[in-house]
Design a protein around this motif. Structure first.
Motif, short mmCIF file in Angstrom:
data_model
loop_
_atom_site.label_atom_id
_atom_site.label_comp_id
_atom_site.label_asym_id
_atom_site.label_seq_id
_atom_site.Cartn_x
_atom_site.Cartn_y
_atom_site.Cartn_z
N CYS A 167 0.76 -1.16 0.04
CA CYS A 167 -0.31 -0.07 0.00
C CYS A 167 0.78 1.36 -0.01
CB CYS A 167 -0.78 -0.09 1.15
SG CYS A 167 -2.25 -1.18 0.87
N ASP A 168 1.93 1.17 0.83
CA ASP A 168 2.71 2.30 0.67
C ASP A 168 3.77 2.65 -0.58
OD1 ASP A 168 4.65 4.42 2.06
OD2 ASP A 168 6.09 2.92 1.72
N LEU A 169 3.90 1.52 -1.30
CA LEU A 169 4.35 1.55 -2.58
C LEU A 169 3.44 2.17 -3.45
CD1 LEU A 169 6.39 -1.99 -2.94
CD2 LEU A 169 7.25 0.28 -2.82
N ALA A 170 2.11 1.83 -3.51
CA ALA A 170 1.12 1.83 -4.49
C ALA A 170 0.49 3.49 -4.08
CB ALA A 170 0.04 1.13 -4.62
N GLY A 171 0.63 3.89 -2.97
CA GLY A 171 0.27 5.12 -2.28
C GLY A 171 -1.34 5.07 -2.08
N CYS A 172 -1.75 3.98 -1.62
CA CYS A 172 -2.97 3.74 -1.36
C CYS A 172 -3.25 3.49 0.33
CB CYS A 172 -3.77 2.64 -2.32
SG CYS A 172 -3.09 0.96 -1.65
N LEU A 173 -4.50 3.51 1.06
CA LEU A 173 -4.88 3.37 2.17
C LEU A 173 -5.02 1.74 2.49
CD1 LEU A 173 -7.55 5.99 2.43
CD2 LEU A 173 -5.59 6.20 3.46
N HIS A 174 -4.60 1.49 3.71
CA HIS A 174 -4.62 -0.02 4.16
C HIS A 174 -5.55 0.06 5.48
CE1 HIS A 174 -2.31 -3.54 6.05
NE2 HIS A 174 -3.52 -3.98 5.39
N ASN A 175 -6.71 -0.63 5.07
CA ASN A 175 -7.62 -0.88 6.31
C ASN A 175 -7.16 -1.86 7.00
OD1 ASN A 175 -9.93 -1.81 7.73
ND2 ASN A 175 -11.30 -0.33 6.44
N THR A 176 -7.21 -1.72 8.35
CA THR A 176 -6.53 -2.54 9.55
C THR A 176 -7.52 -3.81 9.44
OG1 THR A 176 -7.74 -1.52 11.37
CG2 THR A 176 -5.58 -0.64 10.78
N GLY A 177 -8.74 -3.81 9.34
CA GLY A 177 -9.90 -4.65 9.59
C GLY A 177 -10.14 -4.66 11.32
N GLU A 178 -11.10 -5.33 11.68
CA GLU A 178 -11.64 -4.87 13.08
C GLU A 178 -10.45 -5.65 14.06
OE1 GLU A 178 -15.01 -7.16 14.58
OE2 GLU A 178 -14.86 -8.34 12.70
N GLY A 179 -9.32 -6.07 13.86
CA GLY A 179 -8.27 -6.52 14.86
C GLY A 179 -7.34 -5.84 15.54
N GLY A 180 -7.56 -4.52 15.18
CA GLY A 180 -6.65 -3.56 15.82
C GLY A 180 -5.45 -3.31 14.99
N VAL A 181 -4.85 -2.54 15.49
CA VAL A 181 -3.31 -2.21 14.86
C VAL A 181 -2.04 -2.97 15.63
CG1 VAL A 181 -1.80 -0.33 14.30
CG2 VAL A 181 -4.03 0.29 14.76
N SER A 182 -1.66 -3.58 14.76
CA SER A 182 -0.24 -4.66 15.12
C SER A 182 0.65 -3.92 14.35
CB SER A 182 -0.53 -6.03 14.47
OG SER A 182 -0.24 -5.86 13.12
N LYS A 183 2.02 -4.58 14.82
CA LYS A 183 3.26 -3.75 14.55
C LYS A 183 3.48 -4.14 12.96
CE LYS A 183 6.09 -7.95 15.94
NZ LYS A 183 7.25 -8.46 16.77
N HIS A 184 2.84 -5.09 12.37
CA HIS A 184 2.95 -5.58 10.99
C HIS A 184 2.05 -4.53 10.11
CE1 HIS A 184 4.46 -9.11 12.82
NE2 HIS A 184 3.51 -9.36 13.34
#
Length: 515
Positions: A167-184
């Motif tokens: 997503c960073d390479l493509a310049g788009c948004l990454h939705n985390t899903g409902e599992g919260g924010v992980s270090k990944h």
């Protein structure tokens, strides 16, 4: 003696092949299944011949056909994604077949070497997310194609990292899903923090929603640009979920803010609100506290909810900044068959009903509309824009781009490609550094195709595509205008002259990337 020498030679060659398969990082299947994995690629290579005589054709497999998967794989690897010898589809007798009606005077698309060529095929959203409601941190998404919610837990750590880096390479948004924010999730891509019924990443020790916890999460992770309240998802709306405590790893517990020694339960509905009034109050509360745009994600079932939501947004000073409609054909790691097959309307039926309610109230321009559910291909995505979408989200197509082979074993924990699993051996086959590039390539290629199709129709931006640009073949040698088939066909969008000028200026302002 000859046979002994031959056996030794074969053994050495096989050993060398095993070592190569285990140490290479390009193919997850070979890394996880040395030697045997080559059989898959051999069968794939001779697949057209096998299918022609004894198996299936290129369009009969589900949920994604062989042609669709091949297009994603080739696009993600920057290989030739063209198909030879014309279409193998039956255009005259196939029902519900989409046709894009090209313009007699199409626009040119810049090619490599030309002054205005953009290697990333950037297509900013035509609307500014959060601007209509004056959110402090309103912004214009720089990509009309983004990655939908798939949580860490449903996907393994290497898959989540690959998606985020891609997503960073493509310049788009990454939705985390409902599992919260992980270090990944923290590899530079901007995030959409999804808030589900269990309030992971924003809950107190008793599992209740906590505004201070949400504020802490947002402040800790400045890459969070949007908040999304998940009401339901297309594949299994109206039910919750349970992750047995045996599967709750230390990393999952940390990301979700839960104890390891208990089952992880997601209720069927939210406890912070139980009607539209409460939902809008909740939206405004978290938007004011964080300054972020806030949207909702939902499948479409009953119509009363959407009628009430549109009416209250029109009559009160409250509202969501975006609505993501997930079709009933959407995917999931695991779900009851009755739900995956029969609950929630498919996107092409559900979205017009929702959009129509906001048109009736005259507030459709105040909301960013997002489509989701098998929209990760050029023509379905273009149709979504024609129906009123401002952006599209992709999930399973993104999984395909990083190595998913549609084995449909997501629910078993034994995904052979290392995507939907936490098995260490299977995950090691997925190299996030290499697979992230493939996701980036796929997103850029999809944007490229959307832009080319828009130009073919004579417009500068996908948001200017209308139902008039489509015809649907009905299988009886006749075609039907796309707008006549949708329940709310009379209110499907027609861009104004100002919108045409704005979209043209938007594309002219894009700074070309050299790739």
């Amino acid at each position: 003696m000859f046979w002994i020498g031959l056996a030794v030679l074969v053994g050495v060659l096989l050993l060398v092949l095993v070592v190569y398969d285990l140490t290479q990082r390009k193919h997850a299947i070979l890394r996880n299944f040395p030697i045997v994995g080559h059989l898959r690629y051999f069968l794939e290579a001779i697949g057209p011949e096998l299918r022609q005589y004894i198996v299936t054709d290129n369009d009969s497999e589900r949920p994604f056909s062989r042609d669709e998967r091949r297009w994603v794989y080739a696009s993600s690897k920057k290989e030739n994604n063209y198909f030879g010898f014309g279409t193998d589809n039956d255009l005259e007798t196939a029902p519900n077949y989409l046709i894009v009606k090209h313009s007699a005077f199409p626009l040119d698309t810049a090619h490599a070497g030309q002054l205005d060529y953009d290697a990333d095929y950037q297509i900013p959203c035509a609307k500014v997310l959060g601007a209509a409601r004056g959110r402090e941190k309103a912004f214009r998404p720089q990509s009309v194609v983004n990655v939908s919610g798939m949580s860490f837990g449903s996907l393994g750590r290497t898959a989540v990292e690959a998606l985020n880096r891609g997503c960073d390479l493509a310049g788009c948004l990454h939705n985390t899903g409902e599992g919260g924010v992980s270090k990944h999730h923290l590899h530079r891509a901007d995030l959409v923090l999804q808030i589900g019924t269990a309030y992971f990443a924003c809950r107190d020790k008793d599992g209740n929603f906590s505004l201070p916890a949400l504020i802490e999460t947002v402040e800790k992770h400045p890459q969070i640009k949007v908040l999304e309240i998940k009401l339901s998802q297309g594949a299994k709306p109206g039910i919750g979920g349970l992750l047995p405590k045996e599967k709750v790893t230390a990393e999952i517990a940390e990301a979700r803010g839960i104890p390891m020694e208990e089952d992880c339960i997601s209720p069927a509905s939210h406890t912070e609100f139980s009607d539209v009034e409460g939902l809008l109050d909740f939206v405004e509360k978290i938007a004011e506290a964080t300054g972020l745009p806030v949207g909702i994600k939902s499948a479409v079932g009953e119509s009363e909810f959407w009628q009430d939501l549109a009416r209250q947004m029109a009559e009160t000073n409250r509202g969501v900044d975006y609505i993501c409609i997930d079709g009933g054909e959407g995917g999931t790691g695991a779900g009851p068959l009755a739900y995956t097959d029969h609950v929630a309307l498919p996107f092409k039926l559900g979205f017009p009903r929702v959009y129509g309610e906001f048109v009736k109230q005259g507030i459709q321009d105040q909301v960013v509309f997002i489509g989701s559910a098998k929209l990760g291909f050029p023509v379905p995505a273009l149709l979504a824009f024609a129906m009123g979408c401002d952006m599209v989200n992709v999930a399973r197509e993104a999984m395909l781009s990083i190595g998913c082979i549609q084995a449909q074993r997501c629910h078993s924990g034994h995904c052979p490609a290392g995507v939907a699993t936490h098995n260490r051996w299977l995950m090691r086959g997925l190299d996030p550094n290499l697979k992230s590039v493939r996701l980036g390539n796929y997103v850029v290629t999809l944007r490229q195709e959307l832009l080319k199709l828009s130009h073919t129709c004579g417009v500068e931006h996908p948001s200017l595509i209308t139902p008039d640009h489509f015809e649907i073949l009905d299988g009886n040698l006749t075609g039907i205008s796309s707008e006549t088939l949708f329940p709310e066909g009379g209110v499907l969008p027609r861009p104004s002259e100002d919108e045409y000028k704005s979209a043209k200026a938007l594309m002219e302002a894009v700074v070309p990337s050299e790739g």
